[in-house]
Design a protein around this motif. Structure first.
Motif, PDB file in Angstrom:
ATOM      1  N   PHE A 104       0.862  -1.175   0.000  1.00 39.87           N
ATOM      2  CA  PHE A 104       0.000   0.000   0.000  1.00 39.87           C
ATOM      3  C   PHE A 104       0.901   1.228   0.000  1.00 39.87           C
ATOM      4  N   LEU A 105       0.813   2.017  -1.048  1.00 38.00           N
ATOM      5  CA  LEU A 105       1.590   3.252  -1.106  1.00 38.00           C
ATOM      6  C   LEU A 105       0.869   4.328  -0.295  1.00 38.00           C
ATOM      7  N   LYS A 111       8.019   8.089  -1.419  1.00 41.26           N
ATOM      8  CA  LYS A 111       9.351   8.484  -1.884  1.00 41.26           C
ATOM      9  C   LYS A 111      10.362   7.381  -1.629  1.00 41.26           C
ATOM     10  N   GLU A 112      10.404   6.856  -0.415  1.00 38.63           N
ATOM     11  CA  GLU A 112      11.365   5.805  -0.067  1.00 38.63           C
ATOM     12  C   GLU A 112      11.119   4.537  -0.884  1.00 38.63           C
ATOM     13  N   GLU A 135       1.760  13.116  -3.839  1.00 36.19           N
ATOM     14  CA  GLU A 135       3.117  12.728  -3.460  1.00 36.19           C
ATOM     15  C   GLU A 135       3.864  12.118  -4.643  1.00 36.19           C
ATOM     16  N   VAL A 136       3.155  11.307  -5.443  1.00 32.59           N
ATOM     17  CA  VAL A 136       3.775  10.723  -6.637  1.00 32.59           C
ATOM     18  C   VAL A 136       4.185  11.834  -7.603  1.00 32.59           C
ATOM     19  N   ALA A 137       3.298  12.798  -7.810  1.00 31.33           N
ATOM     20  CA  ALA A 137       3.603  13.905  -8.729  1.00 31.33           C
ATOM     21  C   ALA A 137       4.799  14.709  -8.240  1.00 31.33           C
ATOM     22  N   GLN A 141       8.323  14.886 -10.292  1.00 26.25           N
ATOM     23  CA  GLN A 141       8.814  16.197 -10.707  1.00 26.25           C
ATOM     24  C   GLN A 141      10.223  16.425 -10.175  1.00 26.25           C
ATOM     25  N   SER A 142      10.467  16.103  -8.913  1.00 28.88           N
ATOM     26  CA  SER A 142      11.793  16.324  -8.328  1.00 28.88           C
ATOM     27  C   SER A 142      12.848  15.430  -8.966  1.00 28.88           C
TER      28      SER A 142
END
Length: 246
Positions: A104-105, A111-112, A135-137, A141-142
């Protein structure tokens, strides 16, 4: 000497040629969520010759999934979606490398978790939870990873209204509205999404307050969205369609 094209890819080769097939075979795509959108997307990527799939979903298959999810059958109810999807991909394309994780994300672990896997050439977000999508976006992007994000298919009836767009230009989509506002707040710019600008169907249940009571889903809408997302990524990775990374 010309490389022999497997029969299962022969129709693709007429359109993609050997160069396109080779590019896809060397590509790594990450699909987040294996529901109605994500399972159809993963299936299409496998059939399209993508060589490496990283798949995430923490759920098991329920009977209510059968109306719209590519991996949902009476025989698979109760099984982990990742296990069923892994087996499906291998049946379709035995040469495809599949890393399917029953995870489950959450906004805390995204991120980890994503950084712990090989860097994908493309991420396709088929999650239906807004906080995780954001958070995925932010992560993509980063990291400068190409991303396509699916917006809501619930209570939508006509696939002719589906379109790709930057999140800033979306309309008539409740999920897109929230994502659009939050992206502005978080300085996430240029998120590319697939959404429907059809007015949502109003479910007549004034007492409903759960997804099962208020969010209806047609059998064809989520799979069509998944196929469209896969198609966009296949065209881009094969070199047919140009694209910019953020």
């Amino acid at each position: 000497m010309e490389k022999k094209i497997p029969a299962r890819l022969s129709r693709l080769s007429l359109l993609l040629k050997e160069e396109g097939l080779t590019r896809l075979a060397q590509s790594r795509v990450m699909v987040l969520g294996l529901g109605g959108v994500g399972s159809a997307c993963a299936e299409a990527l496998a059939r399209g010759g993508v060589g490496y799939l990283i798949l995430f979903d923490g759920d098991i298959i329920e009977e209510s999934n059968i109306n719209r999810q590519a991996l949902a059958f009476s025989s698979t109810v109760g099984k982990a979606k990742t296990d069923v999807m892994r087996a499906m991909v291998k049946e379709i394309n035995p040469e495809c490398q599949v890393d399917a994780q029953q995870i489950f994300l959450t906004k805390e672990n995204i991120k980890e978790t994503l950084k712990s896997f090989p860097r994908p050439d493309y991420v396709i977000d088929c999650i239906d939870t807004i906080s995780q999508k954001l958070e995925v976006a932010a992560f993509c992007q980063s990291e400068k990873i190409p991303l396509l994000s699916s917006m809501g298919a619930a209570n939508k009836l006509d696939p002719a209204y589906l379109k790709f767009s930057k999140i800033e230009n979306t309309s008539y989509c409740p999920m897109s509205k929230i994502i659009r506002l939050e992206c502005r707040r978080r300085d996430i710019k240029g998120l590319e999404v697939l959404y429907s600008n059809e007015q949502p169907f109003k479910v007549q249940d004034p007492d409903g307050n759960t997804k099962a009571q208020t969010l209806g889903s047609m059998s064809y809408m989520p799979p069509i969205m998944g196929m469209m997302l896969a198609g966009k990524v296949i065209r881009r990775l094969a070199g047919i369609e140009d694209y910019k990374i953020w």
